[in-house]
Design a protein around this motif. Structure first.
Motif, short mmCIF file in Angstrom:
data_model
loop_
_atom_site.label_atom_id
_atom_site.label_comp_id
_atom_site.label_asym_id
_atom_site.label_seq_id
_atom_site.Cartn_x
_atom_site.Cartn_y
_atom_site.Cartn_z
N VAL A 198 -5.05 3.01 5.22
CA VAL A 198 -3.70 2.82 5.61
C VAL A 198 -3.31 1.48 6.17
N ASP A 199 -2.11 1.04 5.76
CA ASP A 199 -1.97 -0.41 6.33
C ASP A 199 -0.14 -0.40 6.71
N TRP A 206 4.72 0.54 4.98
CA TRP A 206 3.50 1.09 4.88
C TRP A 206 2.85 1.34 3.52
N THR A 207 1.71 1.40 3.40
CA THR A 207 0.98 1.34 2.32
C THR A 207 -0.42 2.26 2.39
N ILE A 223 2.86 2.76 -2.33
CA ILE A 223 3.70 1.77 -1.94
C ILE A 223 4.76 2.79 -1.21
N VAL A 224 4.91 2.91 -0.02
CA VAL A 224 5.71 3.78 0.85
C VAL A 224 7.05 3.05 1.10
N GLY A 225 6.76 1.94 1.93
CA GLY A 225 7.88 1.26 2.41
C GLY A 225 8.11 1.47 4.05
N ARG A 226 9.35 1.30 4.45
CA ARG A 226 9.57 1.34 6.08
C ARG A 226 10.03 2.65 6.36
N HIS A 227 10.73 3.36 5.78
CA HIS A 227 11.28 4.45 6.17
C HIS A 227 10.53 5.92 5.85
N GLU A 228 10.52 6.70 6.79
CA GLU A 228 9.93 8.16 6.59
C GLU A 228 8.51 8.15 5.73
#
Length: 278
Positions: A198-199, A206-207, A223-228
């Motif tokens: 997790v980074d 978030w990744t 690759i999740v991004g910033r939100h939720e």
């Protein structure tokens, strides 16, 4: 004559009653006046006795701790290390020792997940230990801050992983990153998937690295991004269970930053597969 006598008797009785009431009031005032020094002296003596008692109870030379008892099965943690750390952290006697300080020091030992300490009369500290099932490696990404060497985080009991997960991000966000890892594992565990890394970047992106929890070896990036991030992990879990599991070994990365779907990059032909999520 009789009326005159009755009048005198009534007058005399009223006079005696008035004198008796005045005498009682004077006596009450005198008792109240003389009780104030008594109350003051009693209060001062009580305070002195309490201070003297507390001094004896808190004085290091009295009621010293003579024994440390350990409870729990230690497979990962050396009980001798636990005892040495506890003894070094003791400052005070049975009543004045700070149990929170001892607990904080014991939590720094790799493999210790939960600690409970209680006093046992007359001179024993009882320490109960719950060991972690695994450990995560913490990699701080603070700018202009020298690394203090390898840092490890204890995973809760029952959390058996095939490899050591790596968590990275700003030190101030460490607990948030750890919670995201644990909650994400809960969402993926039933799919035979693990989070291997997790980074959280300094910009808040978030990744997640995902790998198989079974014998088949594969790993891909979310690759999740910033939100939720947790909500997006849940959406990924639904899509994976519905279809993606059949081609999991061919996935290179999945981009979850789209508002109504995601994009998959495949290993084989480097293609992109768009799913509306419906």
């Amino acid at each position: 004559m009789i009326g005159l006598t009755r009048s005198r008797i009534t007058s005399s009785f009223s006079t005696w009653s008035t004198l008796d009431v005045r005498n009682n009031m004077s006596s009450d005032r005198a008792n109240h006046f003389w009780s104030l020094p008594t109350i003051t002296a009693t209060t001062l003596i009580s305070i002195f006795c309490i201070v003297l008692l507390l001094d004896q109870l808190l004085r290091p030379g009295f009621f010293i701790i003579q024994e440390i008892q350990l409870e729990g099965t230690q497979y990962r943690v050396d009980p001798r290390l636990v005892e040495r750390t506890a003894w070094r952290s003791i400052d005070g006697n049975f009543f004045s020792v700070n149990l929170d300080v001892i607990e904080q020091e014991l939590r720094k030992i790799p493999g210790v997940y939960r600690i409970a300490i209680r006093r046992v009369w007359p001179g024993t500290l009882h320490i109960s230990i719950v060991e972690s099932e695994g450990m995560a490696k913490w990699l701080p990404s603070d700018a202009n801050k020298p690394s203090s060497g390898e840092q490890w985080l204890n995973l809760p009991p029952g959390r058996v992983v095939s490899s050591t997960p790596k968590l990275s991000g700003p030190s101030i966000k460490r607990s948030i990153i750890m919670d995201a890892y644990l909650q994400g594992m809960d969402k993926l565990w039933s799919l035979d998937l693990e989070i291997s890394a997790v980074d959280l970047s300094r910009s808040g992106d978030w990744t997640f690295k995902i790998q198989s929890a079974r014998f088949e070896q594969f790993e891909f990036t979310l690759i999740v991004g910033r939100h939720e991030p947790l909500a997006k992990l849940a959406d990924f879990a639904d899509a994976y269970q519905a279809d993606l599991w059949q081609r999991s070994s061919s996935i290179e990365s999945i981009d979850l930053r789209y508002p109504s779907g995601f994009a998959v990059r495949w290993n084989s032909a480097n293609l992109t597969f768009n799913d509306s999520g419906q």
